[in-house]
Design an enzyme around this catalytic site. Structure first.
Site, PDB file in Angstrom:
ATOM      1  N   ASP A  15      -2.819   4.159  -0.120  1.00 23.37           N
ATOM      2  CA  ASP A  15      -1.933   4.078  -1.287  1.00 23.37           C
ATOM      3  C   ASP A  15      -1.285   5.409  -1.709  1.00 23.37           C
ATOM      4  OD1 ASP A  15      -2.926   1.529  -1.152  1.00 23.37           O
ATOM      5  OD2 ASP A  15      -4.031   1.609  -3.037  1.00 23.37           O
ATOM      6  N   LYS A  81      -0.426  -4.538  -0.470  1.00 23.17           N
ATOM      7  CA  LYS A  81      -1.576  -5.291  -0.967  1.00 23.17           C
ATOM      8  C   LYS A  81      -1.552  -5.401  -2.483  1.00 23.17           C
ATOM      9  CE  LYS A  81      -4.610  -1.171  -0.930  1.00 23.17           C
ATOM     10  NZ  LYS A  81      -4.943  -1.038  -2.347  1.00 23.17           N
ATOM     11  N   CYS A 114      -9.605   2.112  -5.273  1.00 20.37           N
ATOM     12  CA  CYS A 114      -9.239   1.621  -3.935  1.00 20.37           C
ATOM     13  C   CYS A 114     -10.023   2.298  -2.820  1.00 20.37           C
ATOM     14  CB  CYS A 114      -7.739   1.777  -3.718  1.00 20.37           C
ATOM     15  SG  CYS A 114      -6.749   0.787  -4.874  1.00 20.37           S
TER      16      CYS A 114
END
Length: 201
Positions: A15, A81, A114
Site C-alpha cells: 500500500d 484491495k 495492513c
C-alpha cells in the site's frame, strides 16, 4: 558451490500510495527502503507482490517505485484491495504458483494494520515472515514498535533491509553478490538516515 541462505524469498510491498504521503510518519524513508529491496529483487530474481488499498479513492502506487512500468520492476501480482491483509484471492493465487513455503519479506504501511494482518495471514499459512523495521511505518509513529513487538511474539522475524539482503545472499561466492554490494554501497547514506529516523533505540 555457493548457495543462497534464504529459500523461496518473495517481496511484499504493502500500500505505498501517493495519497498516504502526507499522512504517514517518514513516508519517504519507507519508500527509500522499498526502492532498495526492489533493486535487489531484480538482481536476485525475487518475485514481487504489491497492493493498493482502495485505489479508486486513495490512488496508485508511488510512481518512483516503478512497479510494472516500462523498464521498472515487474510484479507477479499488483492487486487492489479492500481487505487490510495483502492476501487477496489474486495474491493467494500468485503465491500458489511459487515454491512453498515462502520466505516473505514485507515493507509498507501501516505497520499495525495492513502489514500486521498480512504477516499474520502468511504465518498462518505456514510461510516464514520477515518484517523490515526500516521499511514500515504508520500515521502515528508510536504504533510501529508496538506492532513489531506483537509480530515478533507471533513468530515473524523483525530485521533491517541490509541484514535481510546479506542473509538472503548468504555467501559472497554467489554470482550476484557484487551487484548486491553495489546496491548496498549506493544506498549507504540513505540507509543510515532511514535507520536513524525509523529505528531509534
Amino acid at each position: 558451490m555457493a548457495q543462497r541462505r534464504i529459500a523461496n524469498p518473495a517481496l511484499f510491498v504493502c500500500d505505498l500510495q501517493d495519497k498516504f504521503r502526507p499522512a504517514i510518519h517518514e513516508f519517504e524513508k519507507v519508500v527509500s527502503t522499498a526502492q532498495k529491496l526492489l533493486k535487489a529483487s531484480q538482481i536476485l530474481a525475487i518475485p514481487v507482490f504489491a497492493t493498493t488499498q482502495n485505489r479508486a479513492r486513495l490512488g496508485e502506487t508511488c510512481l518512483e517505485l516503478g512497479l510494472d512500468a516500462p523498464g521498472g520492476v515487474q510484479t507477479l501480482v499488483h492487486a487492489d484491495k479492500t481487505l487490510f491483509s495483502m492476501l487477496t484471492p489474486e495474491v493467494r493465487k500468485g503465491i500458489a504458483s511459487l515454491q512453498s513455503p515462502l520466505s516473505a519479506v514485507i515493507v509498507g504501511i501501516e505497520s499495525h494494520i495492513c502489514v500486521t494482518q498480512t504477516a499474520l495471514d502468511l504465518l498462518q499459512d505456514g510461510h516464514k515472515v520477515y518484517v523490515i523495521a526500516d521499511g514500515v511505518s504508520s500515521v502515528n509513529k508510536e504504533e510501529v514498535p508496538i506492532a513489531l513487538a506483537r509480530l515478533r511474539h507471533e513468530g515473524a522475524i523483525v530485521t533491517t533491509s541490509e541484514s535481510w539482503l546479506y542473509e538472503c545472499v548468504g555467501d559472497a561466492g554467489i554470482k550476484e553478490f557484487k551487484q548486491i554490494i553495489g546496491v548496498v554501497k549506493e544506498t549507504h547514506d540513505s540507509t543510515r538516515d532511514v535507520l536513524q529516523t525509523l529505528c531509534k533505540i
